[in-house]
Design a protein around this motif. Sequence first.
Motif, PDB file in Angstrom:
ATOM      1  N   ASN A  45       0.530  -1.272  -0.217  1.00 12.05           N
ATOM      2  CA  ASN A  45      -0.625  -0.116  -0.540  1.00 12.05           C
ATOM      3  C   ASN A  45       1.484   1.116  -0.026  1.00 12.05           C
ATOM      4  O   ASN A  45       0.125   2.350  -0.960  1.00 12.05           O
ATOM      5  N   ALA A  85       1.555   4.253  -2.940  1.00 12.20           N
ATOM      6  CA  ALA A  85       1.181   5.200  -3.176  1.00 12.20           C
ATOM      7  C   ALA A  85       2.409   6.347  -3.573  1.00 12.20           C
ATOM      8  O   ALA A  85       2.033   7.260  -4.090  1.00 12.20           O
ATOM      9  N   GLN A 141       2.297   6.982  -6.918  1.00 13.00           N
ATOM     10  CA  GLN A 141       0.933   7.464  -7.854  1.00 13.00           C
ATOM     11  C   GLN A 141       1.219   9.129  -7.453  1.00 13.00           C
ATOM     12  O   GLN A 141       1.072   9.393  -8.569  1.00 13.00           O
ATOM     13  N   TYR A 142       1.382   9.450  -6.295  1.00 13.68           N
ATOM     14  CA  TYR A 142       1.455  10.098  -6.202  1.00 13.68           C
ATOM     15  C   TYR A 142       3.424  11.124  -5.525  1.00 13.68           C
ATOM     16  O   TYR A 142       3.620  12.452  -5.531  1.00 13.68           O
TER      17      TYR A 142
END
Length: 359
Positions: free
Chosen positions: A78, A82, A85-86
């Motif tokens: 997880n 993240a 993605q960011y």
Amino acid sequence: MASISQQSQSPRKFNTVAIGMTPRNGPWGGGNAFVKALTDKLTAENIDVVYDLKRSDIDIVLLMDPRPQSSSASFDHNDIQAYLQYVNEDSLVIHRVNECDERKNTIGINQILRDANQYADHTVFVSAWLRDLHLKQGMPAQPNTVINNGSDRNIFHNDGYQQWDGNEPLKLVTHHWSGNWNKGFDIYQQLDQLLAEEPYRSKFAFTYIGNVPDDFTFHNSTYIEPLSGKPLADALRQNHVYISASENDPGPNHQNEGANCGLPFLYRPSGGLTEYCEGFGIAFTAETLEEKLLEMLEAYQQWRKKIVNYPYNAEAMASQYLELFQTLIEQRDSYLQKRTWLKDSLWQSFMRKVNQWRL
């Protein structure tokens, strides 16, 4: 954040690797030994190694353990999702799979591993047995590679190993960080009971190093609390044969340490243990243990000569990871293009923001 289209056709040499486990000192099992060996190899090549995802320039992210209850993992899938993605969508993700439910009769670990694996660009299994088990159960894991574990020959070497002279009892040894019953305690208990009887009492001795299950006691064997590093290697070299009865062990490292100290095997042909031990000792089952113990008395010299060529060491293992990392970096564009999950996630995130704006 660089896009795929902005990348050079000739990817740069990678500079930073994030490993999802912080190494610890002391006897913390095979995963910890792996992280130390890989860290040493990468830093020797002037590659930065970090154990978190705080930097924005990470080239390779190595997922070690996605279990939410893991005390050893420094980040999970997880966190990786993240990060991609960011922070940096150009990082490549390798999932090192070293676990399964079959190892300790647990429920749900295989599913967690499958869920986490969807974020991996490449999967490394620590044995062919483990690869086949997970692929059969539906893990995507494509593409994948098998890289066997190995122990540090700077510590676990055969200098000082005393060969059996054929007169004293043949000294057997094993060691485990985990005290789970599946580590082979049915066999170790059986062996301990045999040592109360002749001819085994006068022909063999057995030492166990490590943790044991609750309320488990040896009566005719020597017990030593967990050791690591040089003290462990010194203790192993005081024996003649390494015995492992571990069941469904995905990619065990304990027997590697014994073998590199010069000890041939008595081993249970189960899980990944078979491919690490086959050709370097004698296989046994609970039903054939007595027979195979006596066989080792006759065949010891044969196996002793073969074990000096044992191939599984930390340098070879770490070199394979380094080669894999370089190959993936050179093919980075191709891997990034295949990330449909990330494209879908970014689109979904964008649409959520649009819908919020409309409201």
